[in-house]
Design an enzyme around this catalytic site. Structure first.
Site, PDB file in Angstrom:
ATOM      1  N   ALA A  84       0.811  -1.216   0.000  1.00  0.00           N
ATOM      2  CA  ALA A  84       0.000   0.000   0.000  1.00  0.00           C
ATOM      3  C   ALA A  84       0.846   1.269   0.000  1.00  0.00           C
ATOM      4  CB  ALA A  84      -0.932   0.005   1.215  1.00  0.00           C
ATOM      5  N   TYR A  85       2.140   1.156   0.219  1.00  0.00           N
ATOM      6  CA  TYR A  85       2.998   2.338   0.235  1.00  0.00           C
ATOM      7  C   TYR A  85       3.269   2.792  -1.202  1.00  0.00           C
ATOM      8  CZ  TYR A  85       4.169   1.290   5.153  1.00  0.00           C
ATOM      9  OH  TYR A  85       4.127   1.050   6.518  1.00  0.00           O
ATOM     10  N   SER A  86       2.754   3.966  -1.531  1.00  0.00           N
ATOM     11  CA  SER A  86       2.967   4.546  -2.857  1.00  0.00           C
ATOM     12  C   SER A  86       2.581   3.585  -3.977  1.00  0.00           C
ATOM     13  CB  SER A  86       4.421   4.999  -3.039  1.00  0.00           C
ATOM     14  OG  SER A  86       4.717   6.065  -2.175  1.00  0.00           O
ATOM     15  N   ASP A  87       1.457   2.883  -3.771  1.00  0.00           N
ATOM     16  CA  ASP A  87       0.927   1.958  -4.794  1.00  0.00           C
ATOM     17  C   ASP A  87       1.960   0.921  -5.232  1.00  0.00           C
ATOM     18  OD1 ASP A  87      -1.499   3.371  -4.801  1.00  0.00           O
ATOM     19  OD2 ASP A  87      -0.734   4.796  -6.285  1.00  0.00           O
ATOM     20  N   GLY A  88       2.746   0.426  -4.281  1.00  0.00           N
ATOM     21  CA  GLY A  88       3.741  -0.583  -4.587  1.00  0.00           C
ATOM     22  C   GLY A  88       5.091  -0.033  -4.990  1.00  0.00           C
TER      23      GLY A  88
END
Length: 348
Positions: free
Chosen positions: A61-65
Site C-alpha cells: 500500500a505504500y505509494s501503490d507498490g
C-alpha cells in the site's frame, strides 16, 4: 548495532529497522512523507547497512507498490545482507479482490510483492490489518502454505486488536500452522496505548513488537514546542492527520522533558525518544524513517547508549496516562495489581 530475537521465534532482527515509507512518494499521504528515488534510496540503504541496520520495512500500500520496487532496486546485489519486511491486506484498488486477506488475494499479493522486490522470498510478511470478512483459519492456512513453499520465512500482523491477534494465535496452535512472530504497532512517548493490552499479550504469547511511527507522526522531532508556532515548511499538518490525535498538553509536557534531557545528555530529542522505546518490554525493533541522509544519520544515533533509570522515570511520568477500563484497576487497585503485576510502570 544490537540484535534481538523477534518474539519467541528464531529470527534475530536489528534494534533499529529502516522504514521505506518515504520511497516512491505517490499519493497524498506518501508524497507528504517523502519522495525518495532509487539513487537516493541506494545511498540510504548503504548508510543503514554500514550501521548494522539490516531490516527494511515496506508494504504494497505504500505509494501503490512503488516503495517495494524502489527498495528492491536499492538492495540489488546485496539481498543476502538484508531482511525484507513487508505487509499486505489493505485495499489497493476498488475491486473486491483488491482488499483483504483471503487465500486467493494472499497468493497474488505475495507473488506481486516478490516481483516488485526482486527476490524469491520475504523474510517477514505481515498482514497490514485484520480482515473481518475472512475466517482466520483461511488466512492462516494460506500463510502456512506460503511459508512451507519457501516464499515467506516468518509471518506477523500489524494494527490488530488484542482479541483479533489472540483468536489467530489460538487457531494456529489448534491446527499446527505457522504462528505470528511479530506485531507491527504504533507506540511512542505520546501514544502508549500499546502497553495496556497488546504488550501483555505479546509478552505472554511470544509475539515481538516492531514499532512504527516512534516519533508520534513527527511530533517528537523537537520542532514543536510550547507557545511556539509550527516552523515554516513543516509537514506535520499533512502527515499527522492520518494518525491518532494527541492532546497538546501531553505533547508539551513530553517535549519539555525531552528538551531537558537533550541538554543533559548532548543527544537530540528524536534520539532520546527512540532510546526510550528501545528499553520497553517486548520491543524487538523500532522502525526509523527518513526523508534524507541527515535525518537517517540522526536517528542512527539513538543506539549505543542508554538513558539512566532516573531519566526514564521522568519520561514515564510526563507521558503516562491513566488507562481506560478494563485496564485501569490493575494499576490503581492493589488486589488487581497483585494478581496481574504490570510489565512496565504506569508512569503516572
Amino acid at each position: 548495532m544490537e540484535y534481538r530475537r523477534l518474539g519467541a521465534s528464531g529470527l534475530h532482527v536489528p534494534a533499529l529497522s529502516f522504514g521505506a515509507g518515504t520511497f516512491g512518494g505517490r499519493g497524498p499521504l506518501f508524497s507528504a512523507w517523502g519522495d525518495t528515488d532509487t539513487d537516493q534510496a541506494r545511498r540510504m540503504v548503504d548508510m543503514a547497512l554500514d550501521a548494522g541496520v539490516t531490516m527494511f520495512d515496506s508494504a504494497d500500500a505504500y505509494s501503490d507498490g512503488e516503495s517495494e520496487r524502489v527498495l528492491g532496486e536499492a538492495l540489488k546485489g546485496r539481498r543476502d545482507r538484508a531482511l525484507i519486511s513487508t505487509k499486505a491486506g489493505l485495499p489497493t484498488g476498488d475491486r473486491p479482490q483488491d482488499a483483504g486477506t483471503g487465500r486467493a488475494r494472499l497468493i497474488t499479493t505475495v507473488e506481486a510483492a516478490l516481483k516488485r522486490l526482486g527476490t524469491d522470498y520475504i523474510d517477514l510478511f505481515q498482514l497490514h490489518a485484520f480482515d473481518a470478512g475472512t475466517p482466520v483459519e483461511e488466512t492462516l492456512s494460506a500463510l502456512d502454505d506460503l511459508v512451507k513453499s519457501g516464499k515467506l520465512r516468518y509471518i506477523g500482523v500489524s494494527n490488530f486488536a488484542g482479541w483479533q491477534l489472540m483468536k489467530s494465535l489460538a487457531a494456529a496452535d489448534a491446527h499446527g500452522w505457522t504462528r505470528y512472530a511479530a506485531h507491527q504497532v504504533y507506540y511512542s512517548l505520546v501514544g502508549r496505548d500499546y502497553e495496556w493490552e497488546l504488550m501483555p499479550l505479546g509478552h505472554d504469547q511470544g509475539v515481538g513488537a516492531v514499532v512504527w511511527s516512534p516519533l508520534g507522526w513527527g511530533r517528537l522531532t523537537g520542532k514543536i514546542r510550547r507557545g511556539q508556532p509550527l516552523p515554516e515548511g513543516s509537514r506535520l499538518h499533512e502527515t499527522a492527520q492520518w494518525g491518532p490525535a494527541v492532546e497538546n498538553e501531553l505533547l508539551y509536557d513530553v517535549v519539555d522533558v525531552l528538551d531537558d534531557l537533550s541538554q543533559e545528555t548532548g543527544k537530540t530529542i528524536p534520539q532520546i525518544a527512540l532510546n526510550w522505546l528501545l528499553r520497553r518490554p517486548t520491543v524487538a525493533s523500532v522502525i526509523i524513517g527518513a526523508r534524507n541522509e541527515r535525518q537517517l544519520q540522526d536517528n542512527l544515533g539513538a543506539i549505543g547508549w542508554e538513558l539512566t533509570t532516573d531519566q526514564v522515570a521522568r519520561l514515564d511520568k510526563a507521558s503516562g496516562r491513566i488507562a481506560p477500563y478494563p485496564y485501569y484497576p490493575y494499576e490503581a487497585q492493589e488486589g488487581f495489581a497483585r494478581l496481574n503485576p504490570p510489565i512496565v510502570p504506569s508512569g503516572k
